[in-house]
Write an enzyme that holds these catalytic residues in place. Sequence first.
Site, PDB file in Angstrom:
ATOM      1  N   TRP A  88       1.105  -0.993  -0.183  1.00  0.00           N
ATOM      2  CA  TRP A  88       0.216  -0.101   0.247  1.00  0.00           C
ATOM      3  C   TRP A  88       0.974   1.507   0.056  1.00  0.00           C
ATOM      4  CZ3 TRP A  88      -4.220  -1.396   4.768  1.00  0.00           C
ATOM      5  CH2 TRP A  88      -5.118  -2.077   3.657  1.00  0.00           C
ATOM      6  N   GLU A 101      12.136   2.950  -3.332  1.00  0.00           N
ATOM      7  CA  GLU A 101      11.572   4.019  -3.100  1.00  0.00           C
ATOM      8  C   GLU A 101      12.225   4.220  -1.875  1.00  0.00           C
ATOM      9  OE1 GLU A 101       7.770   3.677  -3.266  1.00  0.00           O
ATOM     10  OE2 GLU A 101       7.534   3.600  -5.339  1.00  0.00           O
ATOM     11  N   GLU A 103      12.198  -5.408  -9.794  1.00  0.00           N
ATOM     12  CA  GLU A 103      10.987  -4.647  -9.962  1.00  0.00           C
ATOM     13  C   GLU A 103      11.432  -2.879 -10.964  1.00  0.00           C
ATOM     14  OE1 GLU A 103       7.614  -4.112  -7.006  1.00  0.00           O
ATOM     15  OE2 GLU A 103       9.366  -2.877  -6.268  1.00  0.00           O
ATOM     16  N   SER A 148       3.228  -1.767 -12.387  1.00  0.00           N
ATOM     17  CA  SER A 148       2.477  -1.323 -12.998  1.00  0.00           C
ATOM     18  C   SER A 148       1.923  -2.386 -12.813  1.00  0.00           C
ATOM     19  CB  SER A 148       2.608  -0.882 -14.219  1.00  0.00           C
ATOM     20  OG  SER A 148       2.965   0.811 -13.716  1.00  0.00           O
ATOM     21  N   GLY A 207       1.454  -2.146  -6.505  1.00  0.00           N
ATOM     22  CA  GLY A 207       1.161  -0.755  -5.388  1.00  0.00           C
ATOM     23  C   GLY A 207      -0.235  -0.284  -5.772  1.00  0.00           C
ATOM     24  N   GLY A 208      -0.242   0.426  -6.918  1.00  0.00           N
ATOM     25  CA  GLY A 208      -1.607   1.657  -7.063  1.00  0.00           C
ATOM     26  C   GLY A 208      -2.483   0.456  -7.117  1.00  0.00           C
TER      27      GLY A 208
HETATM   28  P1  PGA Z   1       3.058  -0.552  -9.138  1.00  0.00           P
HETATM   29  O1  PGA Z   1       4.313  -0.170  -7.960  1.00  0.00           O
HETATM   30  O2  PGA Z   1       2.629  -1.263  -9.139  1.00  0.00           O
HETATM   31  O3  PGA Z   1       2.378   0.570  -8.515  1.00  0.00           O
HETATM   32  O4  PGA Z   1       3.905   0.414 -10.595  1.00  0.00           O
HETATM   33  C1  PGA Z   1       4.826  -1.155  -7.674  1.00  0.00           C
HETATM   34  C2  PGA Z   1       5.291  -1.195  -6.384  1.00  0.00           C
HETATM   35  O5  PGA Z   1       6.442  -0.751  -6.268  1.00  0.00           O
HETATM   36  O6  PGA Z   1       5.977  -2.286  -5.810  1.00  0.00           O
END
Ligand code: PGA
Length: 255
Positions: free
Chosen positions: A10, A100, A170, A216, A237-238
């Site tokens: 999240w 990140e 990733e 993504s 993520g999203g």
């Molecule tokens: P995303 O993020 O699915 O929004 O691209 C993936 C992640 O950072 O694990």
Amino acid sequence: MRKKIIAGNWKMNKNLEDGLALVSEASNMIKDEYNGNAIVVFIPPYIHLNAVSKMLAAYPNQFTGAQNCSNHESGAYTGEISASMIGSCGANYVIIGHSERRQYFNEHNQWLAQKIDTCLKNKLLPIYCCGETLEERETEKHFHVIASQIKEGLFHLNASEILNITVAYEPVWAIGTGKTASTDQAQEIHAFIRGLIASNYSPEIADQITIQYGGSVKPENAAELFAAPDIDGALIGGAALQSRSFTDIVKAMTL
Ligand code: PGA
């Protein structure tokens, strides 16, 4: 047969009430609509872990995870959260080295290796992230970057320890951009990572390591990615922020 794992990160989204509503909806949808045997991991902010873990206790294939942990065991590190605290809140998994964290908090491989150790000491299962930036891919440094991340973050582990690791590939250029790596691009790197593990440990060990793809992932592209031989799930993520899109990705994993 290696484990298939779909995990929803999240990031810094959802207050407690919205988060619990999401987990309640998604976990019920998974229970009612999904009869495959992939493992599902909800990865909320730390402060929701205890409540989310309690909510998932009734579901044998659904778990919680944390987004990070301290590299220290305990002590005077204001604001940090230890692996043992995470375990005491009912979580089983911990993301280590998300791009990140590497990018905005300067987390480097050596430090990440320590985090892996504290997780294993506390019986938590690390999801270790690796991946190249767009510039690194365009200058053809991606294999080199990924090899360093894998070797420096993981290869101090012995053969039985490495079996507790899930790797998440990733590519940084695919995270939150809507731009997914093609299945061929992802498969190429997944096979490369498995090859690194095979040469450092053994082909049998490499064959048991779950390697997730992240960047993504959406209901529209999940099934194609999951059909590739070395893609064993996703770190999302999203699309993990809504119950329908998250569970549709879970359902795309048929094994
Ligand atoms: P995303 O993020 O699915 O929004 O691209 C993936 C992640 O950072 O694990």
